[in-house]
Design a protein around this motif. Structure first.
Motif, PDB file in Angstrom:
ATOM      1  N   VAL A  91       1.038  -1.258  -0.126  1.00  0.00           N
ATOM      2  CA  VAL A  91      -0.224  -0.153  -0.370  1.00  0.00           C
ATOM      3  C   VAL A  91       0.804   0.824   0.446  1.00  0.00           C
ATOM      4  CG1 VAL A  91      -1.554   1.722   1.581  1.00  0.00           C
ATOM      5  CG2 VAL A  91      -2.237  -1.264   0.851  1.00  0.00           C
ATOM      6  N   GLU A  92       2.003   0.912   0.848  1.00  0.00           N
ATOM      7  CA  GLU A  92       2.948   2.161   1.099  1.00  0.00           C
ATOM      8  C   GLU A  92       3.426   2.683  -0.418  1.00  0.00           C
ATOM      9  OE1 GLU A  92       3.807   4.672   3.609  1.00  0.00           O
ATOM     10  OE2 GLU A  92       1.694   3.466   4.597  1.00  0.00           O
ATOM     11  N   VAL A  96       4.216   5.733  -5.269  1.00  0.00           N
ATOM     12  CA  VAL A  96       5.952   5.771  -5.344  1.00  0.00           C
ATOM     13  C   VAL A  96       5.641   5.160  -7.444  1.00  0.00           C
ATOM     14  CG1 VAL A  96       8.505   4.879  -5.781  1.00  0.00           C
ATOM     15  CG2 VAL A  96       6.716   4.682  -3.023  1.00  0.00           C
ATOM     16  N   LYS A  97       4.518   4.410  -7.566  1.00  0.00           N
ATOM     17  CA  LYS A  97       4.267   3.553  -8.545  1.00  0.00           C
ATOM     18  C   LYS A  97       4.570   4.826  -9.302  1.00  0.00           C
ATOM     19  CE  LYS A  97       2.664  -0.544 -11.024  1.00  0.00           C
ATOM     20  NZ  LYS A  97       2.313   0.169 -12.029  1.00  0.00           N
ATOM     21  N   ASP A  98       2.713   5.560  -8.928  1.00  0.00           N
ATOM     22  CA  ASP A  98       1.786   6.013  -9.585  1.00  0.00           C
ATOM     23  C   ASP A  98       2.800   7.161 -10.150  1.00  0.00           C
ATOM     24  OD1 ASP A  98      -0.703   5.001  -8.913  1.00  0.00           O
ATOM     25  OD2 ASP A  98      -0.943   6.118  -7.223  1.00  0.00           O
ATOM     26  N   TYR A  99       3.902   8.067  -9.529  1.00  0.00           N
ATOM     27  CA  TYR A  99       5.095   8.794  -9.362  1.00  0.00           C
ATOM     28  C   TYR A  99       5.801   8.539 -10.687  1.00  0.00           C
ATOM     29  CZ  TYR A  99       3.930  12.102  -5.846  1.00  0.00           C
ATOM     30  OH  TYR A  99       2.869  13.096  -4.996  1.00  0.00           O
ATOM     31  N   ALA A 131       6.686   4.492   7.346  1.00  0.00           N
ATOM     32  CA  ALA A 131       5.984   3.371   7.348  1.00  0.00           C
ATOM     33  C   ALA A 131       6.182   1.919   7.627  1.00  0.00           C
ATOM     34  CB  ALA A 131       4.587   4.177   6.557  1.00  0.00           C
ATOM     35  N   THR A 132       7.189   1.544   7.239  1.00  0.00           N
ATOM     36  CA  THR A 132       7.519   0.036   7.412  1.00  0.00           C
ATOM     37  C   THR A 132       8.583  -0.114   8.671  1.00  0.00           C
ATOM     38  OG1 THR A 132       8.116  -0.097   5.324  1.00  0.00           O
ATOM     39  CG2 THR A 132       6.240  -0.340   5.387  1.00  0.00           C
ATOM     40  N   GLN A 133       9.274   1.168   8.825  1.00  0.00           N
ATOM     41  CA  GLN A 133      10.234   1.141   9.380  1.00  0.00           C
ATOM     42  C   GLN A 133      11.672   0.045   8.928  1.00  0.00           C
ATOM     43  OE1 GLN A 133       8.824  -1.474  13.531  1.00  0.00           O
ATOM     44  NE2 GLN A 133       7.510   0.175  14.022  1.00  0.00           N
TER      45      GLN A 133
END
Length: 192
Positions: A91-92, A96-99, A131-133
């Motif tokens: 989800v995070e 990134v893929k969109d950009y 967000a995912t440490q």
């Protein structure tokens, strides 16, 4: 004492003993009758035992079924955890893929716009890492080589203390204190 008085006392004692024995016998007979009346019949006891055994067997079956249900539920939760373990990271990563896709679609040829898009993508990636440490391992020059988080790729002659980091070839990363990739570094060695 006279013989007559002794004889009377003896007769009275015998009468008293007989009276006590009679009372005890009557009392015992009443107790036996009461006890016999209080004791349930053999068939009643057998029925009660069968009832208790059935109740115990039912409780055992229920406990076994409950244990099996808990085990099955736990296994399903573990399977779901494995199946969706990467969901949070995925989800995070979507922005990134969109950009990156938007950057590829840009036909303007404007280098500054492309650079700004790459910076936005990097910022989104860093947010996903936070967000995912996922943390960076980015040692500074002069840091002592730590084989747990650094991988020496090259040794170079340097004035620095031996086995210290001279430069970083690739940053390393950890996920919740577990090394995903060690930092690939150049280390100092004694000058020859």
């Amino acid at each position: 004492m006279s013989e007559q008085t002794q004889q009377q006392n003896s007769e009275e004692a015998v009468e008293n003993v007989e009276a006590v024995e009679t009372v005890e016998t009557v009392g015992n007979a009443d107790g036996v009758q009461e006890q016999a009346a209080a004791e349930p019949a053999y068939e009643d006891l057998q029925a009660r035992i069968a009832e208790l055994e059935a109740q115990l067997k039912d409780e055992q079956l229920r406990a076994l079924a409950n244990e099996q249900n808990l085990r099955r539920r736990h296994q399903q939760e573990i399977a779901d955890t494995h199946k969706f373990a990467g969901q949070k990271f995925a989800v995070e990563m979507l922005p990134v893929k969109d950009y990156l896709e938007m950057a590829l679609l840009d036909q303007s040829g404007n280098f500054d716009a492309l650079k700004m898009g790459v910076q936005m993508t990097l910022n989104e990636l860093q947010k996903a890492f936070d967000a995912t440490q996922i943390k960076e391992i980015n040692p500074k020059a002069g840091d002592k080589l730590d084989p747990n988080i650094h991988q020496a790729m090259q040794a170079v002659a340097s004035e620095q203390e031996p086995n210290t980091v001279v430069g970083v070839m690739k940053k390393g990363y950890t996920l919740s204190d577990r090394v995903l990739r060690p930092a690939m570094v150049t280390v100092a060695q004694k000058e020859a």
